[in-house]
Design a protein around this motif. Structure first.
Motif, PDB file in Angstrom:
ATOM      1  N   ARG A 220      -7.299   7.302   1.882  1.00 23.83           N
ATOM      2  CA  ARG A 220      -6.403   6.429   2.639  1.00 23.83           C
ATOM      3  C   ARG A 220      -5.091   6.230   1.860  1.00 23.83           C
ATOM      4  N   SER A 223      -2.233   3.554   2.723  1.00 24.39           N
ATOM      5  CA  SER A 223      -2.445   2.113   2.567  1.00 24.39           C
ATOM      6  C   SER A 223      -1.302   1.462   1.806  1.00 24.39           C
ATOM      7  N   ILE A 260      -2.631   1.134   6.661  1.00 25.12           N
ATOM      8  CA  ILE A 260      -3.079   2.529   6.686  1.00 25.12           C
ATOM      9  C   ILE A 260      -2.542   3.277   7.886  1.00 25.12           C
TER      10      ILE A 260
END
Length: 265
Positions: A220, A223, A260
């Motif tokens: 991710r 983020s 995200i």
């Protein structure tokens, strides 16, 4: 801002730990009478004790039912036929490569994550509209509903389905004081996170700390938060959406994903 939920009854599914427990505590602290749900009576009892410790004056009820099937949902609504607030938090997930996901995995994910919310919303939302003209339904979806994780496509599919169902259900509330919304958490550090990460680390031949650090550098990277959220941080948004103060928010998918999802719309 009116966050008082005195004289309101809230059902939070899957509320023995994690985001569900944090939500149950938050709603109890706002004055709501809370129904705590889990599959095991012992776990429900432990969660009720935590809610009452955080909100000593709150009325809290036990609902030990497996809502991952039609019979469990039917038993719950028979015991608690009316609520003012429904938080569809119950959910399971399972990291699994696409080619390894069996038909039974798809069916189980759909039955627990999607149909539990469908069954309960079908019952309680109609009561809210027919009898009270006030109510809140919240689906706890996920950023995985729009940012589909390649390591668990079946989970992402179930969370996408929740977003569609919530929006469709919201269409039935036009012109009323009842709302249906979704909240989309991102990676959240719940009680089972260390256990799950330990299993994944062992399978990958690495450490939990390594997996945690790679969550935001590899899995991710978009983020903005660059850390796991605490369950209470997600519950704060859920509790607001359940309040009287959120009266103009309906049919929405609200993100608590730490940034995200890069699409601003």
């Amino acid at each position: 801002m009116d966050l008082d939920l005195t004289d309101k009854t809230a059902l939070v599914t899957g509320s023995t730990r994690g985001i569900g427990l944090a939500t149950a505590i938050g709603l109890a602290q706002m004055g709501a009478e809370v129904i705590v749900n889990g599959r095991e009576q012992a776990a429900v009892g432990e969660a009720i004790a935590k809610v009452q410790q955080a909100a000593p004056s709150a009325k809290v009820h036990a609902a030990a039912f497996d809502l991952g099937n039609a019979a469990g949902c039917a038993a719950l609504v028979a015991q608690f036929p009316e609520v003012d607030i429904l938080v569809n938090n119950l959910g399971i997930y399972e990291p699994k490569g696409f080619f390894e996901i069996e038909d039974s995995d798809w069916s189980r994910m759909f039955e627990v994550n999607v149909m539990s919310g469908v069954r309960l919303t079908r019952h309680y939302l109609k009561r809210m509209l027919d009898d009270k003209d006030w109510g809140r339904v919240v689906f706890v979806s996920s950023e995985s509903g729009v940012f589909i994780p390649k390591e668990m496509v079946h989970y992402g599919f179930s969370k996408s389905a929740q977003l569609v169902i919530a929006r469709g259900a919201a269409e039935t509330t036009k012109g009323t004081n009842v709302t249906v919304n979704s909240v989309m958490p991102g990676p959240t550090w719940v009680e089972m996170a260390p256990v799950r990460l330990a299993a994944r680390a062992k399978a990958a031949g690495t450490t939990v700390d390594d997996l945690v650090s790679r969550t935001f550098s590899e899995r991710r990277p978009a983020s903005l938060l660059q850390r796991y959220a605490a369950p209470e941080e997600i519950a704060n948004l859920i509790c607001y959406v359940c309040s009287k103060a959120s009266s103009a928010t309906n049919g929405a998918a609200l993100r608590a994903d730490g940034g995200i999802v890069t699409n601003p719309f």
